[in-house]
Design an enzyme around this catalytic site. Structure first.
Site, short mmCIF file in Angstrom:
data_model
loop_
_atom_site.label_atom_id
_atom_site.label_comp_id
_atom_site.label_asym_id
_atom_site.label_seq_id
_atom_site.Cartn_x
_atom_site.Cartn_y
_atom_site.Cartn_z
N LYS A 100 34.47 37.36 -53.22
CA LYS A 100 33.65 37.64 -54.41
C LYS A 100 34.53 38.03 -55.58
O LYS A 100 34.43 37.47 -56.68
CB LYS A 100 32.65 38.75 -54.12
CG LYS A 100 31.69 39.03 -55.26
CD LYS A 100 30.97 40.35 -55.11
CE LYS A 100 31.83 41.49 -55.60
NZ LYS A 100 31.09 42.77 -55.71
N ASP A 141 27.28 38.31 -55.28
CA ASP A 141 27.08 39.76 -55.20
C ASP A 141 25.68 40.05 -54.69
O ASP A 141 24.95 39.13 -54.28
CB ASP A 141 27.36 40.42 -56.56
CG ASP A 141 26.26 40.16 -57.57
OD1 ASP A 141 25.39 39.28 -57.32
OD2 ASP A 141 26.25 40.82 -58.63
#
Length: 324
Positions: free
Chosen positions: A192, A210
């Site tokens: 991420k 996320d």
């Protein structure tokens, strides 16, 4: 004579049994009618979310969720949602303040388990004292901890940012690498964080999965996956690679401003007609408006130094740490 009497008795008793059955039948039918379950009404989005009469409740009808839609239909719906969001958030951008790749990777690591706003209020002091990887690598951990205390988990985060700074100095000559396989080797950096850096510091497409992104793509039935890596692969297959970074911004912005986890503002949602989960949140337009956050609700955004396009659209910069 006895046989004849028996036959007559049998004939006489038969009609009585038939009458009893006839009398009981309506009672059974009534009982069945009483027990029949009442069908629940399902709320669906109006055809045009922006065309509601002020104060009027949205239409209600039976909805057919797109769970069985074809692959082609799913791709078309997903891309249309992204186009709609691009019109709503033409100024969407990473909500972390940064001036270079080093600041972005540090800020992204610090954003775990806290808001971008809190990170933006904390990093000015950090980068003023430690502007380069070399500076942060040689920092006193206790002094860094004191600066990072407002971000929460400050000891673990201090260890991560000092560790990644040392790795940048020792393995990459003090420069943030521009490859996924190198970024994920840095302490505290996962896929991420790596895609945030690649997409926003190097202009290389990536999907940022996320918590907001995960929640919305499942709510929209783009995928049923729960593992971030599988979500990334599933959503990436729906869009051209060139759309990935902006798609991430659009979805995350929508999750933070309108499509909240507990109380989504369905009545103020611009993509309500395309959402199979419409009705999970507040559908009354006036009540939904009160749930909006950041610039949609007239409040400051998360960046202290947002892009000019955001300010031109009515967005407000966030206050510095300790102000107000």
């Amino acid at each position: 004579m006895k046989k004849g009497v028996a036959k007559k008795a049998a004939v006489k008793k038969a009609p009585a049994a038939t009458k009893a059955a006839v009398k009981k039948a309506p009672v059974a039918e009534k009982a069945a009618v009483k027990k029949a379950p009442v069908a629940k009404k399902v709320t669906v989005a109006p055809k045009k979310a922006t065309a509601r009469v002020k104060g009027a409740a949205p239409a209600k009808a039976v909805v057919h969720p797109p769970g069985g839609e074809s692959r082609t239909a799913l791709v078309r719906r997903a891309r249309r949602i992204n186009r709609e969001l691009a019109e709503v958030y033409p100024y969407a951008h990473p909500e972390l303040d940064f001036d270079n790749p080093f600041q972005l990777v540090v800020a992204t690591v610090l954003s775990a388990q806290t808001t971008d706003l809190r990170v933006n209020q904390t990093t000015p002091a950090l980068f003023a004292k430690y502007p380069t990887p070399e500076d942060l690598a040689a920092a006193n951990p206790e002094e860094v901890e004191e600066i990072l205390r407002p971000c929460g988990f400050f000891r673990a985060k201090t260890k991560s940012v000092i560790g990644l700074s040392k790795a940048l100095v020792e393995d990459f000559g003090g420069e943030v690498p521009g490859r996924l396989e190198d970024l994920v080797k840095l302490p505290g950096v996962g896929r991420k964080t790596a895609f945030v850096v690649l997409g926003n510091a190097f202009g290389r497409p990536g999907i940022t999965v996320d918590t907001h992104f995960q929640r919305l793509v499942r709510r929209w039935q783009w995928t049923a996956e729960t593992d971030p890596d599988k979500i990334e692969a599933a959503i990436g297959a729906l869009f051209p690679k060139s759309d990935w970074t902006d798609l991430s911004h659009h979805v995350i912005w929508h999750g933070r401003r309108i499509c909240h986890a507990r109380k989504p503002a369905c009545g103020a949602c611009p993509i309500a007609p395309l959402c199979p989960a419409y009705g999970e949140g507040e559908t009354d337009p006036e009540k939904a408006k009160k749930l909006l956050k950041y610039e949609k609700g007239g409040f400051p955004g998360q960046r202290l130094r947002p892009p000019q396009a955001y300010l031109d659209a009515g967005g407000k910069p966030a206050p510095p740490l300790g102000a107000g």
